[in-house]
Design a protein around this motif. Structure first.
Motif, PDB file in Angstrom:
ATOM      1  N   MET A  89      96.723  -5.187  13.138  1.00  0.00           N
ATOM      2  CA  MET A  89      95.424  -5.249  12.112  1.00  0.00           C
ATOM      3  C   MET A  89      95.900  -4.575  10.795  1.00  0.00           C
ATOM      4  N   ILE A  90      95.560  -5.185   9.826  1.00  0.00           N
ATOM      5  CA  ILE A  90      95.724  -4.807   8.321  1.00  0.00           C
ATOM      6  C   ILE A  90      94.337  -4.702   7.647  1.00  0.00           C
ATOM      7  N   ILE A  91      94.460  -3.634   7.057  1.00  0.00           N
ATOM      8  CA  ILE A  91      92.986  -3.366   6.117  1.00  0.00           C
ATOM      9  C   ILE A  91      93.512  -3.535   4.869  1.00  0.00           C
ATOM     10  N   ALA A  92      92.908  -4.833   4.084  1.00  0.00           N
ATOM     11  CA  ALA A  92      93.471  -4.736   2.657  1.00  0.00           C
ATOM     12  C   ALA A  92      92.257  -5.269   1.804  1.00  0.00           C
ATOM     13  N   VAL A 145      91.103   0.713  18.042  1.00  0.00           N
ATOM     14  CA  VAL A 145      91.816   0.011  19.202  1.00  0.00           C
ATOM     15  C   VAL A 145      93.239  -0.319  18.944  1.00  0.00           C
ATOM     16  N   THR A 146      93.509  -0.763  17.763  1.00  0.00           N
ATOM     17  CA  THR A 146      94.892  -1.198  17.319  1.00  0.00           C
ATOM     18  C   THR A 146      95.830   0.063  17.692  1.00  0.00           C
ATOM     19  N   LEU A 147      95.383   1.323  17.186  1.00  0.00           N
ATOM     20  CA  LEU A 147      96.328   2.584  17.435  1.00  0.00           C
ATOM     21  C   LEU A 147      96.226   2.845  18.583  1.00  0.00           C
ATOM     22  N   LYS A 148      95.193   2.677  19.520  1.00  0.00           N
ATOM     23  CA  LYS A 148      95.466   3.002  20.938  1.00  0.00           C
ATOM     24  C   LYS A 148      96.275   2.202  21.876  1.00  0.00           C
ATOM     25  N   ARG A 177      99.690  -0.887  18.445  1.00  0.00           N
ATOM     26  CA  ARG A 177     100.125  -2.127  17.663  1.00  0.00           C
ATOM     27  C   ARG A 177      99.960  -1.794  16.182  1.00  0.00           C
ATOM     28  N   PRO A 178     100.827  -2.282  15.506  1.00  0.00           N
ATOM     29  CA  PRO A 178     100.917  -2.052  14.152  1.00  0.00           C
ATOM     30  C   PRO A 178      99.316  -1.959  13.218  1.00  0.00           C
ATOM     31  N   LEU A 179      99.059  -0.880  12.865  1.00  0.00           N
ATOM     32  CA  LEU A 179      97.979  -0.794  11.864  1.00  0.00           C
ATOM     33  C   LEU A 179      98.531  -0.482  10.451  1.00  0.00           C
ATOM     34  N   VAL A 180      98.143  -1.564   9.658  1.00  0.00           N
ATOM     35  CA  VAL A 180      98.588  -1.096   8.145  1.00  0.00           C
ATOM     36  C   VAL A 180      97.402  -0.994   7.253  1.00  0.00           C
ATOM     37  N   MET A 234      99.466   9.522  13.855  1.00  0.00           N
ATOM     38  CA  MET A 234      98.786   8.751  15.041  1.00  0.00           C
ATOM     39  C   MET A 234      99.473   7.303  15.048  1.00  0.00           C
ATOM     40  N   GLY A 235     100.164   7.020  14.338  1.00  0.00           N
ATOM     41  CA  GLY A 235     100.921   5.641  14.282  1.00  0.00           C
ATOM     42  C   GLY A 235     100.701   4.675  13.153  1.00  0.00           C
ATOM     43  N   ALA A 236      99.693   4.977  12.367  1.00  0.00           N
ATOM     44  CA  ALA A 236      99.317   3.921  11.195  1.00  0.00           C
ATOM     45  C   ALA A 236     100.469   3.937  10.229  1.00  0.00           C
ATOM     46  N   VAL A 237     100.522   2.784   9.612  1.00  0.00           N
ATOM     47  CA  VAL A 237     101.348   2.723   8.354  1.00  0.00           C
ATOM     48  C   VAL A 237     100.539   2.715   7.083  1.00  0.00           C
ATOM     49  N   ILE A 238     100.798   3.528   6.306  1.00  0.00           N
ATOM     50  CA  ILE A 238     100.183   3.558   5.046  1.00  0.00           C
ATOM     51  C   ILE A 238     100.930   2.875   3.945  1.00  0.00           C
TER      52      ILE A 238
END
Length: 201
Positions: free
Chosen positions: A86-89, A114-117, A120-123, A145-149
Motif C-alpha cells: 500500500m502507498i498513501i500519497a 493490515v499491510t503492516l501486519k 507487505r510494503p507500506l509507503v 513497525m516496518g513502514a517506509v517514510i
C-alpha cells in the motif's frame, strides 16, 4: 491450475496537500498493468476540490476498484486479500499518527494496518513541514513497525523541466519500493549522471 492473479496495489489518498501524487500513482498503475485499489479520505475530497478541477467521481474512474473510506469490510481490510502493498500519497500527519497507534477508524488506516501486519510494503509519502519532535517520533515508530517514510522530495539532479516531471520522479521512486519500474523515472547512471548512456563492461 488456477490463473495467476493480477498484481494489485492499494493507493490511499489522505487530506494533505499534494493530491496529484495519488492521481499519478493511479495513472502509473494503469500504465504498468497493476490493479489499483483506491481509498480516498473525506479530507482528501476537500483537498481535491482546492487543488484540481476534478471531481471525486473523475478520480474514482481512474482506479480499477474504488472503496468507500467507511467500508471496513472491504477486501483490502483483510490480510487474506493479496496485494503488493500500500502507498498513501499524500499522507497527512493525522493519517500517519493513526496508523502508528494501531487504533484505526477508517478503511484507509485499517488497510495500512493490515499491510503492516502482513509484512507487505507500506509507503507513506508524508506531506508536512516543518516537523516537530512529535512528528519525528511518530515516524521513527512507524519505521520500527516496518513502514517506509518517503516524503516527496524534488530530485533536482534529474533536471526536471516542469512540476509534472518533479511529481513523476517522486511517485516513480516510491513505486520502486514495490518492485515496479515506471517509465518516467530518470535513473542515475542510465538517464543522468557521469555514466549515463555507457554500455556494460
Amino acid at each position: 491450475m488456477s490463473k495467476p492473479e493480477r498484481a494489485r496495489l492499494v493507493i490511499g489518498v489522505s487530506g494533505a496537500s499534494g493530491v496529484v501524487y495519488g492521481l499519478r500513482a493511479l495513472e502509473a498503475c494503469r500504465e504498468l498493468g497493476v490493479e489499483s485499489h483506491l481509498i480516498f479520505s473525506k479530507a482528501a475530497a476537500l483537498t481535491l476540490s482546492q487543488e484540481t478541477q476534478l471531481s471525486l467521481a473523475d478520480v474514482q474512474a481512474r482506479a480499477d476498484v474504488s472503496h468507500r473510506v467507511g467500508d471496513v469490510g472491504a477486501s483490502v481490510a483483510s490480510g487474506s486479500f493479496p496485494t503488493l502493498g500500500m502507498i498513501i500519497a499524500p499522507c497527512s500527519v493525522r493519517t500517519m499518527s493513526e496508523i502508528a497507534t494501531g487504533v484505526t477508524s477508517s478503511l484507509l488506516t485499517r488497510a495500512a494496518d493490515v499491510t503492516l501486519k502482513e509484512r507487505r510494503p507500506l509507503v507513506l509519502m508524508v506531506r508536512e513541514t516543518p516537523l516537530h519532535v512529535g512528528h519525528l517520533r511518530t515516524m521513527v515508530r512507524l519505521a520500527e513497525m516496518g513502514a517506509v517514510i518517503a516524503p516527496p522530495m524534488p530530485a533536482f539532479y534529474a533536471r526536471p523541466a516542469s512540476l509534472e516531471e518533479m511529481v513523476d520522479q517522486s511517485v516513480g521512486r516510491a513505486l520502486d519500493l514495490f518492485g515496479l519500474s515506471w517509465r518516467p523515472v530518470k535513473r542515475w547512471g542510465r538517464d543522468i549522471g557521469p555514466l549515463a548512456g555507457e554500455g556494460g563492461a
